[in-house]
Design a protein around this motif. Structure first.
Motif, PDB file in Angstrom:
ATOM      1  N   ARG A  30      32.635  28.971  43.777  1.00  0.00           N
ATOM      2  CA  ARG A  30      33.021  30.383  43.798  1.00  0.00           C
ATOM      3  C   ARG A  30      33.207  30.913  42.382  1.00  0.00           C
ATOM      4  O   ARG A  30      32.805  32.046  42.076  1.00  0.00           O
ATOM      5  CB  ARG A  30      34.288  30.563  44.621  1.00  0.00           C
ATOM      6  CG  ARG A  30      34.100  30.345  46.109  1.00  0.00           C
ATOM      7  CD  ARG A  30      35.430  30.291  46.835  1.00  0.00           C
ATOM      8  NE  ARG A  30      35.248  30.059  48.271  1.00  0.00           N
ATOM      9  CZ  ARG A  30      36.183  29.539  49.053  1.00  0.00           C
ATOM     10  NH1 ARG A  30      37.371  29.193  48.540  1.00  0.00           N
ATOM     11  NH2 ARG A  30      35.954  29.361  50.345  1.00  0.00           N
ATOM     12  N   LYS A  31      33.800  30.109  41.516  1.00  0.00           N
ATOM     13  CA  LYS A  31      33.997  30.533  40.126  1.00  0.00           C
ATOM     14  C   LYS A  31      32.662  30.807  39.455  1.00  0.00           C
ATOM     15  O   LYS A  31      32.485  31.830  38.775  1.00  0.00           O
ATOM     16  CB  LYS A  31      34.768  29.460  39.362  1.00  0.00           C
ATOM     17  CG  LYS A  31      34.972  29.780  37.878  1.00  0.00           C
ATOM     18  CD  LYS A  31      35.777  28.692  37.179  1.00  0.00           C
ATOM     19  CE  LYS A  31      34.960  27.425  36.997  1.00  0.00           C
ATOM     20  NZ  LYS A  31      35.685  26.409  36.185  1.00  0.00           N
ATOM     21  N   HIS A  32      31.706  29.914  39.648  1.00  0.00           N
ATOM     22  CA  HIS A  32      30.394  30.084  39.011  1.00  0.00           C
ATOM     23  C   HIS A  32      29.637  31.271  39.605  1.00  0.00           C
ATOM     24  O   HIS A  32      28.893  31.945  38.889  1.00  0.00           O
ATOM     25  CB  HIS A  32      29.575  28.801  39.124  1.00  0.00           C
ATOM     26  CG  HIS A  32      29.944  27.765  38.097  1.00  0.00           C
ATOM     27  ND1 HIS A  32      31.108  27.044  38.179  1.00  0.00           N
ATOM     28  CD2 HIS A  32      29.317  27.357  36.972  1.00  0.00           C
ATOM     29  CE1 HIS A  32      31.181  26.209  37.137  1.00  0.00           C
ATOM     30  NE2 HIS A  32      30.103  26.391  36.397  1.00  0.00           N
ATOM     31  N   LEU A  33      29.813  31.528  40.884  1.00  0.00           N
ATOM     32  CA  LEU A  33      29.135  32.684  41.474  1.00  0.00           C
ATOM     33  C   LEU A  33      29.778  33.991  41.010  1.00  0.00           C
ATOM     34  O   LEU A  33      29.081  35.002  40.866  1.00  0.00           O
ATOM     35  CB  LEU A  33      29.131  32.566  43.000  1.00  0.00           C
ATOM     36  CG  LEU A  33      28.160  31.509  43.531  1.00  0.00           C
ATOM     37  CD1 LEU A  33      28.367  31.276  45.021  1.00  0.00           C
ATOM     38  CD2 LEU A  33      26.703  31.912  43.263  1.00  0.00           C
ATOM     39  N   GLN A  34      31.080  34.014  40.756  1.00  0.00           N
ATOM     40  CA  GLN A  34      31.673  35.186  40.117  1.00  0.00           C
ATOM     41  C   GLN A  34      31.118  35.347  38.706  1.00  0.00           C
ATOM     42  O   GLN A  34      30.834  36.459  38.259  1.00  0.00           O
ATOM     43  CB  GLN A  34      33.200  35.074  40.082  1.00  0.00           C
ATOM     44  CG  GLN A  34      33.895  36.193  39.312  1.00  0.00           C
ATOM     45  CD  GLN A  34      33.636  37.596  39.857  1.00  0.00           C
ATOM     46  OE1 GLN A  34      33.509  37.797  41.066  1.00  0.00           O
ATOM     47  NE2 GLN A  34      33.539  38.574  38.968  1.00  0.00           N
ATOM     48  N   TRP A  35      30.936  34.237  38.012  1.00  0.00           N
ATOM     49  CA  TRP A  35      30.282  34.309  36.704  1.00  0.00           C
ATOM     50  C   TRP A  35      28.885  34.901  36.838  1.00  0.00           C
ATOM     51  O   TRP A  35      28.454  35.673  35.980  1.00  0.00           O
ATOM     52  CB  TRP A  35      30.180  32.916  36.097  1.00  0.00           C
ATOM     53  CG  TRP A  35      31.468  32.326  35.624  1.00  0.00           C
ATOM     54  CD1 TRP A  35      32.715  32.896  35.678  1.00  0.00           C
ATOM     55  CD2 TRP A  35      31.641  31.037  35.032  1.00  0.00           C
ATOM     56  NE1 TRP A  35      33.649  32.045  35.156  1.00  0.00           N
ATOM     57  CE2 TRP A  35      33.032  30.889  34.747  1.00  0.00           C
ATOM     58  CE3 TRP A  35      30.781  29.994  34.722  1.00  0.00           C
ATOM     59  CZ2 TRP A  35      33.545  29.737  34.155  1.00  0.00           C
ATOM     60  CZ3 TRP A  35      31.291  28.839  34.128  1.00  0.00           C
ATOM     61  CH2 TRP A  35      32.658  28.710  33.849  1.00  0.00           C
ATOM     62  N   ALA A  36      28.174  34.544  37.906  1.00  0.00           N
ATOM     63  CA  ALA A  36      26.835  35.100  38.110  1.00  0.00           C
ATOM     64  C   ALA A  36      26.894  36.614  38.254  1.00  0.00           C
ATOM     65  O   ALA A  36      26.042  37.341  37.721  1.00  0.00           O
ATOM     66  CB  ALA A  36      26.177  34.472  39.340  1.00  0.00           C
ATOM     67  N   VAL A  37      27.885  37.126  38.980  1.00  0.00           N
ATOM     68  CA  VAL A  37      28.083  38.577  39.080  1.00  0.00           C
ATOM     69  C   VAL A  37      28.281  39.164  37.684  1.00  0.00           C
ATOM     70  O   VAL A  37      27.693  40.196  37.324  1.00  0.00           O
ATOM     71  CB  VAL A  37      29.294  38.889  39.985  1.00  0.00           C
ATOM     72  CG1 VAL A  37      29.665  40.368  39.919  1.00  0.00           C
ATOM     73  CG2 VAL A  37      29.002  38.477  41.431  1.00  0.00           C
ATOM     74  N   GLU A  38      29.085  38.496  36.867  1.00  0.00           N
ATOM     75  CA  GLU A  38      29.358  38.983  35.517  1.00  0.00           C
ATOM     76  C   GLU A  38      28.122  38.902  34.630  1.00  0.00           C
ATOM     77  O   GLU A  38      27.860  39.805  33.821  1.00  0.00           O
ATOM     78  CB  GLU A  38      30.516  38.181  34.923  1.00  0.00           C
ATOM     79  CG  GLU A  38      31.826  38.385  35.680  1.00  0.00           C
ATOM     80  CD  GLU A  38      32.922  37.405  35.288  1.00  0.00           C
ATOM     81  OE1 GLU A  38      32.784  36.744  34.230  1.00  0.00           O
ATOM     82  OE2 GLU A  38      33.911  37.299  36.043  1.00  0.00           O
ATOM     83  N   GLY A  78      32.703  32.467  50.972  1.00  0.00           N
ATOM     84  CA  GLY A  78      34.102  32.815  51.143  1.00  0.00           C
ATOM     85  C   GLY A  78      34.787  33.379  49.912  1.00  0.00           C
ATOM     86  O   GLY A  78      36.024  33.427  49.863  1.00  0.00           O
ATOM     87  N   GLY A  79      34.024  33.837  48.942  1.00  0.00           N
ATOM     88  CA  GLY A  79      34.607  34.424  47.743  1.00  0.00           C
ATOM     89  C   GLY A  79      34.753  35.930  47.862  1.00  0.00           C
ATOM     90  O   GLY A  79      34.404  36.534  48.882  1.00  0.00           O
ATOM     91  N   GLU A  80      35.261  36.550  46.795  1.00  0.00           N
ATOM     92  CA  GLU A  80      35.463  37.997  46.743  1.00  0.00           C
ATOM     93  C   GLU A  80      34.909  38.516  45.416  1.00  0.00           C
ATOM     94  O   GLU A  80      35.544  38.339  44.371  1.00  0.00           O
ATOM     95  CB  GLU A  80      36.949  38.347  46.867  1.00  0.00           C
ATOM     96  CG  GLU A  80      37.563  37.948  48.193  1.00  0.00           C
ATOM     97  CD  GLU A  80      39.036  38.339  48.282  1.00  0.00           C
ATOM     98  OE1 GLU A  80      39.582  38.830  47.269  1.00  0.00           O
ATOM     99  OE2 GLU A  80      39.635  38.150  49.355  1.00  0.00           O
ATOM    100  N   PRO A  81      33.740  39.138  45.432  1.00  0.00           N
ATOM    101  CA  PRO A  81      33.133  39.621  44.186  1.00  0.00           C
ATOM    102  C   PRO A  81      34.002  40.682  43.514  1.00  0.00           C
ATOM    103  O   PRO A  81      34.493  41.598  44.163  1.00  0.00           O
ATOM    104  CB  PRO A  81      31.803  40.222  44.651  1.00  0.00           C
ATOM    105  CG  PRO A  81      31.529  39.576  45.972  1.00  0.00           C
ATOM    106  CD  PRO A  81      32.866  39.349  46.595  1.00  0.00           C
ATOM    107  N   ARG A  82      34.176  40.552  42.183  1.00  0.00           N
ATOM    108  CA  ARG A  82      34.954  41.504  41.405  1.00  0.00           C
ATOM    109  C   ARG A  82      34.086  42.118  40.319  1.00  0.00           C
ATOM    110  O   ARG A  82      33.478  41.415  39.527  1.00  0.00           O
ATOM    111  CB  ARG A  82      36.172  40.810  40.777  1.00  0.00           C
ATOM    112  CG  ARG A  82      37.185  40.328  41.797  1.00  0.00           C
ATOM    113  CD  ARG A  82      37.791  41.494  42.577  1.00  0.00           C
ATOM    114  NE  ARG A  82      38.637  41.082  43.689  1.00  0.00           N
ATOM    115  CZ  ARG A  82      38.636  41.681  44.867  1.00  0.00           C
ATOM    116  NH1 ARG A  82      37.825  42.701  45.103  1.00  0.00           N
ATOM    117  NH2 ARG A  82      39.435  41.263  45.832  1.00  0.00           N
ATOM    118  N   LEU A  83      34.046  43.449  40.312  1.00  0.00           N
ATOM    119  CA  LEU A  83      33.330  44.188  39.269  1.00  0.00           C
ATOM    120  C   LEU A  83      34.219  45.193  38.555  1.00  0.00           C
ATOM    121  O   LEU A  83      33.989  45.499  37.384  1.00  0.00           O
ATOM    122  CB  LEU A  83      32.125  44.947  39.861  1.00  0.00           C
ATOM    123  CG  LEU A  83      30.924  44.121  40.256  1.00  0.00           C
ATOM    124  CD1 LEU A  83      31.004  43.758  41.725  1.00  0.00           C
ATOM    125  CD2 LEU A  83      29.646  44.877  39.967  1.00  0.00           C
TER     126      LEU A  83
END
Length: 355
Positions: free
Chosen positions: A24-32, A82-87
């Motif tokens: 999940r941490k790495h996929l949030q990084w992908a969003v970033e 199961g993560g929550e994308p943050r922008l």
């Protein structure tokens, strides 16, 4: 996609992904990562007079649209596990120039007008990994290696725990189809390992080409019916070399097709990496920059809502993107005291200050 080079094909040592929380941490990084490219691409795009530089505007505009799709795919991937994308957060708009998030320090991003310096930056950003390059979950040298790490982590976790323990997200949070035009890119829901790997392949191939050995990304070119679409790296090569790729061309041959023309007189001379503090509070320039920043952050807010249970907000965000374009072009029509055009600063504005 290539596996991390190891006796264990799912080794976590280089990827940094051994748990669901790591993933999940790495996929949030992908969003970033995907978002960090958008301000530089928009700055170069809006510095162009689209009538005098139609080729360049079309090529960069198509890359921007596909980066928006990649951003949505990264959010779909995060939601699926199961993560929550943050922008809508201050770190999403760290000042430029800046390093690419979680990347090797050589990948630097700036807000620049269209030109050779901007193209050099874009080519470094979209540089293909070499076949066989190891997956890299942090301090990656290419974006492809970063996504390889995610793919490797996904396979590892699914092999260890089973797909049903990894893909626990609510399918209703997935966005699909989307209001994106000018691209054959696919925005598809992610619900299992196969659809997750397909989303990762879509992102990587549109950026650096199919199989890391091809100019083409596997999609159809909407602007040139009957031909395949050129990946982002090679679209920027077309602009840098002044010629389009055509069927039969390879990375080794270079582009041999029709000319791509750029009129330097049709590029606004922007001040690189502008800052709000370059102009006094209350001045026309700073007021326009602040208005742009409020609208841009409103778009981030709408996208975050779209990716967190309200997919209909994706369409509304596109309307806000149109407002951003108008504000940026009006801003760039203003000249500062050095006779340079003024560009957006892409500063974060807290929600309570956006009205």
């Amino acid at each position: 996609m290539p596996q991390n080079q190891s006796d264990d094909p799912y080794a976590a040592s280089a990827t940094g992904i051994s748990t669901l929380e790591d993933l999940r941490k790495h996929l949030q990084w992908a969003v970033e990562v995907e978002h960090s490219t958008i301000p530089p691409y928009l700055t170069a795009l809006y510095s162009l007079d689209p009538e005098r530089n139609a080729d360049a505007a079309q090529l960069i505009g198509s890359v921007f649209v596909e980066e928006m799709i990649h951003l949505a795919l990264a959010a779909n991937l995060l939601n699926a596990v199961g993560g929550e994308p943050r922008l809508d957060a201050p770190h999403m708009l760290a000042p430029y120039p800046r390093a690419m998030p979680h990347a090797d320090a050589s990948i630097q991003l700036s807000l620049l007008p269209f030109g050779q310096e901007a193209l050099d930056m874009f080519l470094r950003l979209e540089q293909p990994a070499r076949p066989g390059d190891a997956a890299e979950g942090d301090n990656y040298e290419t974006i492809g290696q970063f996504y390889d790490a995610i793919a490797t982590g996904l396979r590892r976790l699914c092999a260890e725990a089973g797909e049903e323990q990894v893909f626990t997200g609510d399918p209703a949070r997935q966005v699909a189809g989307g209001p994106f035009a000018h691209t054959a890119g696919r925005l598809s829901p992610v619900t299992d390992l196969d659809s997750a790997l397909a989303a990762l392949t879509e992102i990587v191939e549109q950026g650096e080409g199919a199989a890391r050995a091809d100019v083409w990304d596997g999609d159809v070119d909407l602007f040139h019916p009957g031909t395949k679409a050129v990946s982002h790296y090679y679209r920027f090569q077309e602009l840098a070399l002044g010629r389009r790729y055509r069927p039969g061309d390879t990375p080794e041959s270079g582009p041999t097709g029709s000319a791509v023309t750029v009129d330097p007189a049709g590029v606004r001379l922007l001040r690189p990496n502008p800052r709000l503090e370059d102009h006094p509070a209350g001045s026309a320039i700073r007021t326009a920059q602040e208005a742009f920043n409020k609208t841009y952050c409103t778009m981030l807010e709408q996208l975050e809502q779209a990716f967190n249970g309200n997919p209909a907000m994706l369409g509304i965000s596109v309307g806000t993107m149109c407002a951003i374009k108008g504000q940026a072009q009006s801003l760039m029509a203003i000249q500062d005291d050095d006779a340079r055009a003024v560009g957006p600063t892409f500063d974060y504005v807290a929600p309570e200050h956006r009205s």
